[in-house]
Scaffold this motif. Structure first.
Motif, PDB file in Angstrom:
ATOM      1  N   GLY A 245      33.864 -23.612   8.845  1.00  0.00           N
ATOM      2  CA  GLY A 245      34.762 -22.703   8.134  1.00  0.00           C
ATOM      3  C   GLY A 245      34.328 -21.266   8.332  1.00  0.00           C
ATOM      4  N   ILE A 246      34.328 -20.482   7.260  1.00  0.00           N
ATOM      5  CA  ILE A 246      33.915 -19.082   7.325  1.00  0.00           C
ATOM      6  C   ILE A 246      32.404 -19.018   7.118  1.00  0.00           C
ATOM      7  CG2 ILE A 246      34.121 -16.832   6.202  1.00  0.00           C
ATOM      8  CD1 ILE A 246      36.993 -17.579   5.507  1.00  0.00           C
ATOM      9  N   PRO A 247      31.661 -18.326   8.007  1.00  0.00           N
ATOM     10  CA  PRO A 247      30.192 -18.277   7.893  1.00  0.00           C
ATOM     11  C   PRO A 247      29.736 -17.731   6.547  1.00  0.00           C
ATOM     12  CG  PRO A 247      30.901 -17.412  10.012  1.00  0.00           C
ATOM     13  CD  PRO A 247      32.146 -17.592   9.198  1.00  0.00           C
ATOM     14  N   LEU A 248      28.651 -18.306   6.055  1.00  0.00           N
ATOM     15  CA  LEU A 248      27.996 -17.843   4.834  1.00  0.00           C
ATOM     16  C   LEU A 248      26.620 -17.298   5.222  1.00  0.00           C
ATOM     17  CD1 LEU A 248      27.837 -17.700   1.672  1.00  0.00           C
ATOM     18  CD2 LEU A 248      26.727 -19.956   1.779  1.00  0.00           C
ATOM     19  N   ILE A 249      26.377 -16.036   4.901  1.00  0.00           N
ATOM     20  CA  ILE A 249      25.077 -15.415   5.184  1.00  0.00           C
ATOM     21  C   ILE A 249      24.262 -15.425   3.894  1.00  0.00           C
ATOM     22  CG2 ILE A 249      23.883 -13.324   5.904  1.00  0.00           C
ATOM     23  CD1 ILE A 249      25.404 -14.743   8.149  1.00  0.00           C
ATOM     24  N   THR A 250      23.110 -16.076   3.957  1.00  0.00           N
ATOM     25  CA  THR A 250      22.237 -16.204   2.792  1.00  0.00           C
ATOM     26  C   THR A 250      20.939 -15.439   3.020  1.00  0.00           C
ATOM     27  OG1 THR A 250      20.996 -18.155   3.531  1.00  0.00           O
ATOM     28  CG2 THR A 250      23.171 -18.547   2.560  1.00  0.00           C
ATOM     29  N   ALA A 251      20.067 -15.465   2.018  1.00  0.00           N
ATOM     30  CA  ALA A 251      18.767 -14.798   2.143  1.00  0.00           C
ATOM     31  C   ALA A 251      17.940 -15.402   3.276  1.00  0.00           C
ATOM     32  CB  ALA A 251      18.013 -14.896   0.813  1.00  0.00           C
ATOM     33  N   LYS A 252      18.209 -16.664   3.623  1.00  0.00           N
ATOM     34  CA  LYS A 252      17.476 -17.292   4.727  1.00  0.00           C
ATOM     35  C   LYS A 252      17.858 -16.687   6.075  1.00  0.00           C
ATOM     36  CE  LYS A 252      18.923 -21.276   3.219  1.00  0.00           C
ATOM     37  NZ  LYS A 252      19.241 -22.718   3.066  1.00  0.00           N
TER      38      LYS A 252
END
Length: 314
Positions: free
Chosen positions: A151-158
């Motif tokens: 889906g739509i990329p999720l940018i996390t703290a990792k």
């Protein structure tokens, strides 16, 4: 075998001496109180460069020293023809007031900065300004959005590393989740992403062209003067700023910082042309260090290959 053990011990002692001598030279460089002392410390490093930087630990240490010198105003000369940073701050304040009036901007900090809050001796033409007055904070605190396989990329703290964005691990949210979650603003190319905890203090410039969602524990900085982004990234990566973060952070096992504390941290700002000179100089030096580390790795690989060839003869 006894001779091999002796040789190994001598090599370890030599590497430790390299590290100790470099640490001493680095401290003299950073603590130099005048140009003459600074020049002597820098000359020592240049004259002994090949010997000191034959180990990667010293190269890593020099990288951080360069960042610290940059944000202390010691890496490039000041130009008296540059408009002072106070003029730049007038432009930033004008844009901040426009955003408050027309777009309901809520991110702002105290204006007054006491002298004891200035954590470097700022060079002529520099000014301090609080982070919350330089940028809009886009902060997604609260629950984590529901993740799916594509889906739509999720940018996390990792994904936000020390200086860059790593797309792994790849995580995604649905179109519906994206629209219901991203209600506080959308990151743009050139914005900065900052991790507030686990880990604390990582910073990267947004270089993603496609849409993406932003997870909690990451704040997006949308600067009121966008072409300051590369300088601010260098500043945040420096030891001198990371120390300010630690002093303002809370928590025992995992240090974190609240947005209300983060926005009040003073930022040392050079004139804008000097910012650009600092960034260009640091990037050139970092490219040199990249090549140097590669050479060290290749030399280690050659030693390993030689050992393997010798052992194959037995």
């Amino acid at each position: 075998m006894a001779q091999c053990d002796k040789l190994e011990q001598l090599q370890k002692e030599k590497e430790q001496k390299r590290i100790l001598i470099h640490t001493s030279a680095r401290e003299k460089l950073l603590k130099a109180s005048d140009q003459e002392t600074f020049g002597q410390a820098w000359d020592f490093i240049k004259e002994n460069f090949g010997e000191l930087y034959a180990v990667k630990e010293n190269v890593t240490s020099l990288r951080q020293a360069i960042l610290q010198l940059a944000v202390m105003g010691k890496l490039v000369p000041q130009d008296p023809n540059d408009p002072p940073a106070s003029e730049l701050l007038k432009e930033i304040e004008t844009e901040k007031q426009r955003l408050i009036k027309n777009h309901g901007l809520k991110t702002k900090a105290e204006i007054y900065i006491a002298q004891h809050e200035e954590y470097i001796d700022k060079p002529k033409g520099w000014s301090f300004y609080r982070l919350g007055n330089l940028t809009k904070f886009i902060d997604y605190r609260g629950k984590t959005p529901k993740k799916i396989k594509s889906g739509i990329p999720l940018i996390t703290a990792k994904n936000v590393r020390f200086g860059f964005i790593d797309r792994e691990p790849y995580e995604y949210v649905s179109e519906e989740e994206y629209h219901s979650w991203m209600t506080r603003g959308f990151p743009r190319l050139g914005d900065l992403l900052f991790t507030t905890e686990a880990p604390l203090g990582n910073i990267a410039v947004v270089d993603i062209n496609e849409r993406f969602a932003l997870a909690q524990r990451v704040i997006c900085f949308q600067l009121h003067k966008s072409d300051m982004n590369l300088y601010l990234r260098l500043l945040i990566m420096s030891d001198i700023f990371q120390e300010q973060l630690i002093n303002s952070a809370t928590g025992m096992t995992a240090k974190g910082i609240k947005a209300s504390k983060l926005k009040e941290i003073p930022i040392p700002l050079p004139p804008l042309p000097e910012q650009h000179r600092i960034v260009a100089k640091v990037e050139a030096l970092m490219a040199l260090f990249d090549r140097l580390e590669k050479q060290i790795e290749q030399q280690t690989a050659k030693q390993t290959q030689l050992l393997e060839s010798m052992m194959a003869e037995f």
